[in-house]
Design a protein around this motif. Structure first.
Motif, PDB file in Angstrom:
ATOM      1  N   ALA A 275     -38.625 -67.963  23.735  1.00 30.00           N
ATOM      2  CA  ALA A 275     -37.586 -67.441  24.621  1.00 30.00           C
ATOM      3  C   ALA A 275     -38.069 -66.294  25.496  1.00 30.00           C
ATOM      4  CB  ALA A 275     -36.393 -66.973  23.785  1.00 30.00           C
ATOM      5  N   MET A 276     -39.345 -65.923  25.357  1.00 29.24           N
ATOM      6  CA  MET A 276     -39.879 -64.747  26.060  1.00 29.24           C
ATOM      7  C   MET A 276     -39.090 -63.494  25.707  1.00 29.24           C
ATOM      8  SD  MET A 276     -40.914 -66.138  29.873  1.00 29.24           S
ATOM      9  CE  MET A 276     -41.430 -64.496  30.397  1.00 29.24           C
ATOM     10  N   GLU A 277     -38.792 -63.352  24.428  1.00 29.71           N
ATOM     11  CA  GLU A 277     -38.033 -62.203  23.932  1.00 29.71           C
ATOM     12  C   GLU A 277     -38.800 -61.544  22.790  1.00 29.71           C
ATOM     13  OE1 GLU A 277     -35.610 -61.063  25.429  1.00 29.71           O
ATOM     14  OE2 GLU A 277     -34.639 -62.674  26.529  1.00 29.71           O
TER      15      GLU A 277
ATOM     16  N   LYS B 120     -39.585 -67.649  37.005  1.00 27.02           N
ATOM     17  CA  LYS B 120     -40.808 -68.280  37.505  1.00 27.02           C
ATOM     18  C   LYS B 120     -41.701 -68.712  36.357  1.00 27.02           C
ATOM     19  CE  LYS B 120     -44.425 -67.708  40.983  1.00 27.02           C
ATOM     20  NZ  LYS B 120     -44.991 -66.835  42.027  1.00 27.02           N
ATOM     21  N   THR B 121     -41.796 -67.869  35.321  1.00 31.19           N
ATOM     22  CA  THR B 121     -42.605 -68.201  34.152  1.00 31.19           C
ATOM     23  C   THR B 121     -42.018 -69.381  33.402  1.00 31.19           C
ATOM     24  OG1 THR B 121     -43.232 -65.878  33.951  1.00 31.19           O
ATOM     25  CG2 THR B 121     -43.624 -67.278  32.033  1.00 31.19           C
ATOM     26  N   PHE B 122     -40.686 -69.460  33.374  1.00 33.78           N
ATOM     27  CA  PHE B 122     -40.022 -70.584  32.712  1.00 33.78           C
ATOM     28  C   PHE B 122     -40.186 -71.885  33.499  1.00 33.78           C
ATOM     29  CE2 PHE B 122     -37.099 -67.473  30.455  1.00 33.78           C
ATOM     30  CZ  PHE B 122     -37.532 -67.811  29.188  1.00 33.78           C
ATOM     31  N   GLY B 123     -40.672 -71.795  34.724  1.00 36.21           N
ATOM     32  CA  GLY B 123     -40.815 -72.981  35.558  1.00 36.21           C
ATOM     33  C   GLY B 123     -39.629 -73.234  36.447  1.00 36.21           C
TER      34      GLY B 123
ATOM     35  N   LEU C 273     -22.919 -55.960  31.565  1.00 33.91           N
ATOM     36  CA  LEU C 273     -24.221 -56.075  30.903  1.00 33.91           C
ATOM     37  C   LEU C 273     -24.718 -57.517  30.939  1.00 33.91           C
ATOM     38  CD1 LEU C 273     -23.660 -53.658  27.911  1.00 33.91           C
ATOM     39  CD2 LEU C 273     -25.592 -53.516  29.486  1.00 33.91           C
ATOM     40  N   ASP C 274     -23.838 -58.466  30.677  1.00 30.16           N
ATOM     41  CA  ASP C 274     -24.239 -59.874  30.715  1.00 30.16           C
ATOM     42  C   ASP C 274     -24.598 -60.307  32.130  1.00 30.16           C
ATOM     43  OD1 ASP C 274     -24.112 -60.416  28.032  1.00 30.16           O
ATOM     44  OD2 ASP C 274     -22.079 -61.180  28.064  1.00 30.16           O
ATOM     45  N   SER C 275     -23.776 -59.913  33.106  1.00 25.84           N
ATOM     46  CA  SER C 275     -24.055 -60.297  34.494  1.00 25.84           C
ATOM     47  C   SER C 275     -25.393 -59.752  34.958  1.00 25.84           C
ATOM     48  CB  SER C 275     -22.941 -59.792  35.417  1.00 25.84           C
ATOM     49  OG  SER C 275     -21.726 -60.469  35.167  1.00 25.84           O
ATOM     50  N   THR C 276     -25.640 -58.481  34.698  1.00 24.31           N
ATOM     51  CA  THR C 276     -26.887 -57.876  35.158  1.00 24.31           C
ATOM     52  C   THR C 276     -28.086 -58.400  34.385  1.00 24.31           C
ATOM     53  OG1 THR C 276     -26.523 -55.947  33.704  1.00 24.31           O
ATOM     54  CG2 THR C 276     -25.769 -55.784  35.999  1.00 24.31           C
ATOM     55  N   GLU C 277     -27.891 -58.775  33.135  1.00 22.30           N
ATOM     56  CA  GLU C 277     -29.006 -59.348  32.368  1.00 22.30           C
ATOM     57  C   GLU C 277     -29.382 -60.723  32.914  1.00 22.30           C
ATOM     58  OE1 GLU C 277     -32.087 -60.026  29.809  1.00 22.30           O
ATOM     59  OE2 GLU C 277     -31.094 -58.155  30.384  1.00 22.30           O
ATOM     60  N   HIS C 278     -28.379 -61.512  33.292  1.00 18.75           N
ATOM     61  CA  HIS C 278     -28.671 -62.810  33.907  1.00 18.75           C
ATOM     62  C   HIS C 278     -29.476 -62.614  35.195  1.00 18.75           C
ATOM     63  CE1 HIS C 278     -26.467 -65.113  31.051  1.00 18.75           C
ATOM     64  NE2 HIS C 278     -25.263 -64.715  31.426  1.00 18.75           N
ATOM     65  N   TYR C 279     -29.056 -61.645  35.992  1.00 14.30           N
ATOM     66  CA  TYR C 279     -29.760 -61.376  37.250  1.00 14.30           C
ATOM     67  C   TYR C 279     -31.202 -60.931  36.969  1.00 14.30           C
ATOM     68  CZ  TYR C 279     -31.183 -58.949  41.503  1.00 14.30           C
ATOM     69  OH  TYR C 279     -31.878 -58.520  42.612  1.00 14.30           O
ATOM     70  N   HIS C 280     -31.355 -60.029  36.022  1.00 10.94           N
ATOM     71  CA  HIS C 280     -32.683 -59.509  35.694  1.00 10.94           C
ATOM     72  C   HIS C 280     -33.584 -60.609  35.142  1.00 10.94           C
ATOM     73  CE1 HIS C 280     -35.653 -57.218  33.211  1.00 10.94           C
ATOM     74  NE2 HIS C 280     -35.703 -56.511  34.310  1.00 10.94           N
ATOM     75  N   THR C 281     -33.013 -61.483  34.318  1.00 10.39           N
ATOM     76  CA  THR C 281     -33.792 -62.597  33.776  1.00 10.39           C
ATOM     77  C   THR C 281     -34.249 -63.530  34.889  1.00 10.39           C
ATOM     78  OG1 THR C 281     -32.612 -62.504  31.670  1.00 10.39           O
ATOM     79  CG2 THR C 281     -33.745 -64.556  32.178  1.00 10.39           C
ATOM     80  N   ALA C 282     -33.332 -63.831  35.799  1.00  9.47           N
ATOM     81  CA  ALA C 282     -33.694 -64.698  36.927  1.00  9.47           C
ATOM     82  C   ALA C 282     -34.788 -64.055  37.775  1.00  9.47           C
ATOM     83  CB  ALA C 282     -32.460 -64.984  37.785  1.00  9.47           C
ATOM     84  N   PHE C 283     -34.677 -62.761  37.956  1.00 14.21           N
ATOM     85  CA  PHE C 283     -35.631 -62.038  38.796  1.00 14.21           C
ATOM     86  C   PHE C 283     -37.009 -61.925  38.137  1.00 14.21           C
ATOM     87  CE2 PHE C 283     -37.597 -58.080  40.279  1.00 14.21           C
ATOM     88  CZ  PHE C 283     -37.564 -58.267  41.647  1.00 14.21           C
ATOM     89  N   SER C 284     -37.029 -61.692  36.820  1.00 20.93           N
ATOM     90  CA  SER C 284     -38.287 -61.348  36.152  1.00 20.93           C
ATOM     91  C   SER C 284     -38.915 -62.470  35.324  1.00 20.93           C
ATOM     92  CB  SER C 284     -38.066 -60.128  35.248  1.00 20.93           C
ATOM     93  OG  SER C 284     -37.112 -60.418  34.233  1.00 20.93           O
ATOM     94  N   LYS C 285     -38.128 -63.509  34.962  1.00 19.27           N
ATOM     95  CA  LYS C 285     -38.656 -64.503  34.031  1.00 19.27           C
ATOM     96  C   LYS C 285     -38.582 -65.952  34.502  1.00 19.27           C
ATOM     97  CE  LYS C 285     -37.662 -61.758  29.875  1.00 19.27           C
ATOM     98  NZ  LYS C 285     -36.935 -61.729  28.577  1.00 19.27           N
TER      99      LYS C 285
END
Length: 468
Positions: free
Chosen positions: A391-393, A69-72, A55-67
């Motif tokens: 945090a975009m959460e 760019k917005t974080f800069g 769950l942690d690994s896939t969440e990191h991947y999903h965050t990198a994929f979806s957020k």
């Protein structure tokens, strides 16, 4: 080899190892029997721990994929290394099992590898592969053999294409599609893992809500968030059968109009719950009795019908949670020692490790209505939290249920970032009967996710929000 002990624990999951350690701390010569090569039971090896690692690994991947760019944060080429996900999960398991081996040695607990079978109320036989059985004797026993995945009529687990969470945690390749039977805790966590990495996921749930044992608002919010993640959710649907085609699996089900339909995917993951594991224990050689659900019958002290044999965790009634088993394991050891511990089962929190996380303790609204208990609701959305915005959460909410007369906290339900950690505050408040006013008058660091609790307490006590 020593064969006589004061306490023998059967099973080395969270309940088993906790009771063994506590028994040793209290001065008892203690042994533990584990049929698998590693300690830790389902939780450590094929349940809680490896699931959270993925769950942690896939969440990191999903965050990198979806957020990102917005974080800069610009990533030139983002790739998923599925074998590395699985490898890291295995490394986490190894670290935890190594820690348990250390604890056994530190506490001078003798470990027997093999299956334990009662010969009578006082003696047990341990059988390991290709070795002569060992006969042990103990003054007390604690049964902590846990549970195993269950299924439903028409669905046979072949562990190849029709699988459980155990097999799902060790797939060699990322599946393109996955049908999950069951929208409870295990089902939605598995859905999160695979949907985040691009698997096409469908959940088929018999009830009218996801996570149906929790507060209905939580399931409603989760359905909305899952739909946004392109997870297909079929509620009020009844699975009839599942078939393995060699390279895929087909699930047939009745829809809300009782029309037979089917869906085919790479795998069918069955997540309809778990059942107590008592097979091969030799209970027929004792006076221990089982109820209609296959659970070992115990009294309020967790004693079976044999006064020197106790049972804890998934093999007895109650929720199947690792931390519930751990509490019961310590409880049983202390009861044996003559102490007077207590467990408030209503205050054992439930957590779902989707993202956002879900956590709950105490009464749900549905339970309060059913029991005709008056209550007030205090609710605060994470979208109004400054910390969550940063945090975009912003998904989810915190909800507290309180008594309108005295302000007693009756239940807390959170779906949002770090809900699994936030719920501990609620457990403390309810255990020590702190009121909603007491809880909003203490100081909360700003900005934090915990402020959503403060605002919810304010709302439930009749006062409005004061912060964002």
């Amino acid at each position: 080899m020593e064969t006589k002990f004061d306490i023998i624990v059967i099973g080395s999951g969270p309940g088993g190892y906790a009771s063994a350690i506590r028994g040793s701390q209290l001065g008892y010569k203690t042994a533990i029997i584990e049929k698998y090569d590693t300690l830790g039971g389902t939780c450590t090896n094929v349940g809680c721990i490896p699931t959270k690692a993925l769950l942690d690994s896939t969440e990191h991947y999903h965050t990198a994929f979806s957020k990102f760019k917005t974080f800069g944060i610009e990533t030139a080429k983002l790739e998923l290394n599925f074998p590395q996900l699985i490898k890291r999960k295995e490394e986490v398991i190894e670290q935890n099992t190594a820690g348990l081996n250390y604890l056994m040695k530190k506490n001078k607990i003798t470990v027997f590898q093999g299956t334990g079978e009662f010969l009578n109320n006082k003696q047990i036989k341990v059988q390991s592969n290709n070795q002569e059985p060992i006969q042990l004797e103990s003054e007390y026993y604690i049964i902590a053999t846990g549970s195993k995945p269950s299924t439903i009529p028409g669905v046979v687990l072949d562990k190849k294409r029709i699988i459980t969470s155990t097999e799902a945690l060790s797939l060699e390749n990322k599946p393109k599609s996955l049908v999950i039977i069951g929208g409870g805790v295990i089902g939605v966590e598995m859905a999160s893992i695979f949907a985040r990495i691009g698997t096409e996921v469908t959940i088929i749930e018999y009830a009218d809500s996801l996570i149906p044992t929790m507060d209905k608002e939580l399931g409603k919010e989760l359905k909305k968030l899952f739909t946004r993640q392109n997870i297909q959710i079929l509620l009020n649907h009844k699975v009839q059968s599942a078939f393995n085609h060699g390279d895929s699996a087909t699930v047939q089900f009745l829809d809300t109009a009782d029309k037979l339909k089917e869906i085919t995917a790479d795998y069918c993951l069955v997540a309809v719950g778990r059942k107590p594991y008592t097979s091969g224990l030799g209970l027929e050689n004792t006076d221990i009795a089982l109820n209609e659900k296959g659970q070992i019958i115990t009294n309020e002290k967790l004693q079976t019908r044999v006064s020197n044999i106790y049972a804890i965790g998934d093999v007895v009634k109650g929720t199947m949670l690792a931390h519930k088993a751990e509490e019961e394991g310590i409880f049983a050891a202390e009861i044996i020692h003559g102490e007077k511990p207590h467990i408030n089962y209503k205050l054992i929190p439930g957590v779902v490790y989707t993202w956002p996380e879900i956590a709950s303790v105490g009464y749900t609204e549905e339970e309060l209505k059913k029991e005709n208990i008056e209550y007030r609701v205090g609710r605060f959305p994470f979208s109004a939290s400054a910390r969550a915005r940063a945090a975009m959460e912003k998904d989810g909410f915190t909800k507290v249920l309180t008594d309108p007369k005295y302000g007693e906290i009756l239940g807390i339900h959170i779906i949002g970032p770090r809900a699994a950690d936030l719920i501990a505050q609620g457990v403390i408040a309810m255990e020590y009967e702190v009121t909603d006013e007491d809880m909003f008058r203490i100081s909360y660091a700003h900005p934090t996710y915990s402020e959503t609790l403060k605002e919810a307490y304010l709302a439930s006590s009749g006062q409005g929000p004061i912060n964002i």
